[in-house]
Design a protein around this motif. Structure first.
Motif, short mmCIF file in Angstrom:
data_model
loop_
_atom_site.label_atom_id
_atom_site.label_comp_id
_atom_site.label_asym_id
_atom_site.label_seq_id
_atom_site.Cartn_x
_atom_site.Cartn_y
_atom_site.Cartn_z
N THR A 1 10.55 -3.18 0.76
CA THR A 1 11.08 -2.82 2.08
C THR A 1 10.55 -3.75 3.16
OG1 THR A 1 11.39 -0.49 1.50
CG2 THR A 1 11.11 -1.00 3.84
N ALA A 2 9.26 -4.05 3.11
CA ALA A 2 8.67 -4.92 4.13
C ALA A 2 9.32 -6.30 4.12
CB ALA A 2 7.16 -5.03 3.91
N VAL A 3 9.53 -6.85 2.95
CA VAL A 3 10.13 -8.19 2.84
C VAL A 3 11.56 -8.16 3.36
CG1 VAL A 3 10.87 -9.97 1.23
CG2 VAL A 3 8.61 -8.92 0.96
N GLU A 4 12.30 -7.11 3.03
CA GLU A 4 13.71 -7.03 3.41
C GLU A 4 13.92 -6.72 4.89
OE1 GLU A 4 15.31 -4.05 0.87
OE2 GLU A 4 15.03 -5.23 -0.97
N ARG A 5 13.03 -5.88 5.47
CA ARG A 5 13.33 -5.34 6.80
C ARG A 5 12.31 -5.70 7.88
NH1 ARG A 5 15.08 0.76 4.70
NH2 ARG A 5 16.69 0.01 3.27
N ARG B 1 0.83 -1.20 0.00
CA ARG B 1 0.00 0.00 0.00
C ARG B 1 0.86 1.26 0.00
NH1 ARG B 1 -3.82 -0.73 -2.47
NH2 ARG B 1 -2.32 -2.26 -3.22
N PRO B 2 0.57 2.23 -0.87
CA PRO B 2 1.21 3.54 -0.72
C PRO B 2 0.77 4.15 0.60
CG PRO B 2 -0.60 3.65 -2.31
CD PRO B 2 -0.42 2.19 -1.96
N ALA B 3 1.68 4.78 1.30
CA ALA B 3 1.39 5.16 2.67
C ALA B 3 1.88 6.57 2.99
CB ALA B 3 2.03 4.17 3.64
N VAL B 4 1.13 7.23 3.88
CA VAL B 4 1.53 8.48 4.49
C VAL B 4 1.73 8.19 5.97
CG1 VAL B 4 0.92 10.87 4.98
CG2 VAL B 4 0.16 9.81 2.85
N ILE B 5 2.93 8.45 6.48
CA ILE B 5 3.33 7.95 7.80
C ILE B 5 3.98 9.06 8.61
CG2 ILE B 5 4.97 6.38 8.94
CD1 ILE B 5 4.52 4.50 6.52
N SER B 6 3.64 9.12 9.88
CA SER B 6 4.34 10.03 10.78
C SER B 6 5.79 9.60 10.91
CB SER B 6 3.68 10.02 12.16
OG SER B 6 4.52 10.64 13.11
N ARG B 7 6.68 10.54 10.67
CA ARG B 7 8.10 10.17 10.73
C ARG B 7 8.59 9.97 12.16
NH1 ARG B 7 9.13 15.84 8.54
NH2 ARG B 7 8.78 14.78 6.56
N ALA B 8 7.73 10.28 13.15
CA ALA B 8 8.08 10.03 14.56
C ALA B 8 7.63 8.65 15.00
CB ALA B 8 7.46 11.10 15.45
N GLN C 1 4.96 -0.46 -4.71
CA GLN C 1 5.94 -1.50 -5.07
C GLN C 1 7.17 -1.44 -4.17
OE1 GLN C 1 6.76 -1.08 -9.25
NE2 GLN C 1 4.70 -1.75 -9.87
N ALA C 2 7.65 -0.23 -3.91
CA ALA C 2 8.82 -0.08 -3.04
C ALA C 2 8.48 -0.46 -1.60
CB ALA C 2 9.32 1.36 -3.10
N GLU D 1 12.12 8.57 2.93
CA GLU D 1 11.10 9.53 2.48
C GLU D 1 11.05 9.61 0.96
OE1 GLU D 1 8.67 12.66 1.43
OE2 GLU D 1 8.66 11.43 3.24
N GLY D 2 9.84 9.46 0.42
CA GLY D 2 9.63 9.58 -1.00
C GLY D 2 10.01 8.35 -1.80
N VAL D 3 10.60 7.34 -1.14
CA VAL D 3 10.98 6.11 -1.84
C VAL D 3 9.99 5.00 -1.54
CG1 VAL D 3 12.75 4.32 -2.06
CG2 VAL D 3 13.42 6.72 -1.87
N ASP D 4 9.77 4.69 -0.24
CA ASP D 4 8.82 3.63 0.10
C ASP D 4 7.64 4.16 0.91
OD1 ASP D 4 10.47 4.08 2.29
OD2 ASP D 4 11.47 2.14 2.12
N ALA D 5 7.59 5.45 1.18
CA ALA D 5 6.45 6.08 1.87
C ALA D 5 6.63 7.59 1.81
CB ALA D 5 6.37 5.62 3.33
#
Length: 411
Positions: A383-387, A328-335, A378-379, A344-348
């Motif tokens: 990221t989820a699979v790797e980390r 899912r494309p996501a908007v996330i609090s960076r805190a 897609q990114a 930022e801007g790559v996977d969210a």
């Protein structure tokens, strides 16, 4: 190796879902492990753990103990502390009885290691001191922000053999409170096979929310969280109102997915309060309230944009990892703790906590840019699979268990 897990509640919040993922993977990593769970209240956690082959039992916390909490005291003064003191008045006798019962359970099981999965069970772990069992506190919260908890855990730190923090920020906070207790940062993991991209049924969200079917082409934006007041439901609604004020004809609907799951009073929105906010902001028909879903993967897939909008620091944010794993494309609090592993801007898209204007702008950007939504989704999956895989999470914790048990001279 016998491991006993202690959890304060039986309802599946973020810490409980992280625990279930850990239990599911530990047995695969080492089939000889003997896993046991004691929970302080009834709930699906016990049944789900049993389904994983874990010996799971209820050791019921008295209602007054279960409802205690100081999460609401961060910014309040003497009145709140006085209220807490009054609620504690009849508690010592209840606490002593529970500690005796817990000690009996631990003595009978004779575990090689005790894993405490919540603040209330950290506070109860002195019951096991005389039994000489290595004790791990799994920290899913910023304990330094809770005045009473901070003082209590600092006093009890000789009880903890080690602590696990679910993000780097939680680890830094814990070290300031716990001093010499070794704190190991282990990011939470999720089942990236269960939480995976797939077709989504947006109409199902409308059905669950009691809304008429959305017009074809409507984008669905949603926040998935318990109704804790700091999870950002009000902020999300404010951003939705701003966005629709700027673009009244925007083909979008907004969804709040969750429920008031916990027993601590005054720390959560009620459904009535949220519906009142929807009405005050003029969002009737554009916002749906979806009840808590025990199987949330289909909910993430039904959303075109996932939103994480916590208004204060989020220790980790398990829903973030789950939504990213679903692509899912996501908007996330960076805190948030999970954001420590994002770019930022790559996977969210990330934004400051508590900024409704910034959230509205990010949502508008995603609604108007289908190509960006596709690229971020897609990114996010990569990221989820790797980390964020639960296998990595369980492997790191099992390695810690083995180190601690060997240090005690047990098998």
């Amino acid at each position: 190796m016998r491991i006993l897990f202690l959890n304060p509640v039986g309802v599946p919040g973020g810490a409980e879902r992280a625990l279930l993922d850990l239990l599911a993977c530990l047995r695969k990593l080492d089939p000889a492990l003997s896993l046991h769970l004691l929970a302080g209240t009834e709930g699906p956690l016990l049944d789900e753990a049993r389904a994983l082959g874990v010996d799971s039992r209820l050791l019921p916390l008295p209602e007054r103990l279960s409802a205690l909490g100081d999460s609401g005291l961060r910014d309040q003064g003497a009145r709140a502390l006085w209220g807490m003191a009054r609620s504690l008045a009849p508690t010592p006798g209840l606490l002593a009885g529970y500690l005796r019962a817990l000690r009996r359970e631990v003595r009978a099981l004779r575990p090689h290691l005790l894993h405490s999965n919540g603040i209330k069970t950290h506070l109860l772990s002195p019951a096991t001191v005389a039994l000489r069992v290595p004790c791990v506190w799994h920290l899913h919260d910023f304990i330094g922000e809770r005045p009473l908890v901070r003082q209590a855990l600092r006093a009890l730190r000789p009880v903890a053999t080690a602590a696990i923090a679910n993000s780097r920020a939680v680890g830094l906070d814990a070290r300031q409170v716990l001093g010499s207790v070794p704190v190991h940062v282990v990011y939470n993991g999720v089942d990236v096979e269960r939480f995976a991209p797939g077709p989504g049924e947006g109409s199902r969200l409308d059905e669950l929310a009691g809304l008429p079917p959305a017009p074809v082409g409507t984008l669905r934006l949603g926040l998935v969280a318990t109704y804790a007041r700091w999870k950002g439901q009000e902020l999300f609604l404010q951003a939705a109102a701003q966005l629709l004020q700027q673009c009244p004809g925007l083909p979008a609907r907004f969804y709040l997915v969750g429920a008031p799951l916990y027993r601590t009073p005054d720390s959560q929105f009620s459904e009535e309060e949220l519906r009142g906010l929807v009405s005050q902001l003029g969002l009737q028909g554009r916002v749906g309230l979806v009840p808590f879903q025990r199987e949330p993967a289909a909910i993430y897939r039904a959303l075109d944009v996932f939103v994480h909008a916590s208004t204060r620091r989020e220790p980790f944010g398990l829903t973030i990892a789950e939504a990213l794993a679903c692509g899912r494309p996501a908007v996330i609090s960076r805190a948030s703790g999970a954001a420590e592993l994002l770019t930022e801007g790559v996977d969210a898209l990330t934004l400051p906590s508590g900024d409704a204007e910034a959230l509205a702008l990010a949502l508008r950007t995603l609604v108007e840019d289908a190509e960006l939504r596709e690229r971020l989704g897609q990114a996010a999956r990569r990221t989820a699979v790797e980390r964020f895989s639960r296998e990595r999470y369980a492997r790191e914790i099992l390695n810690l268990y083995r180190t601690l048990v060997r240090a005690e001279g047990s098998p």
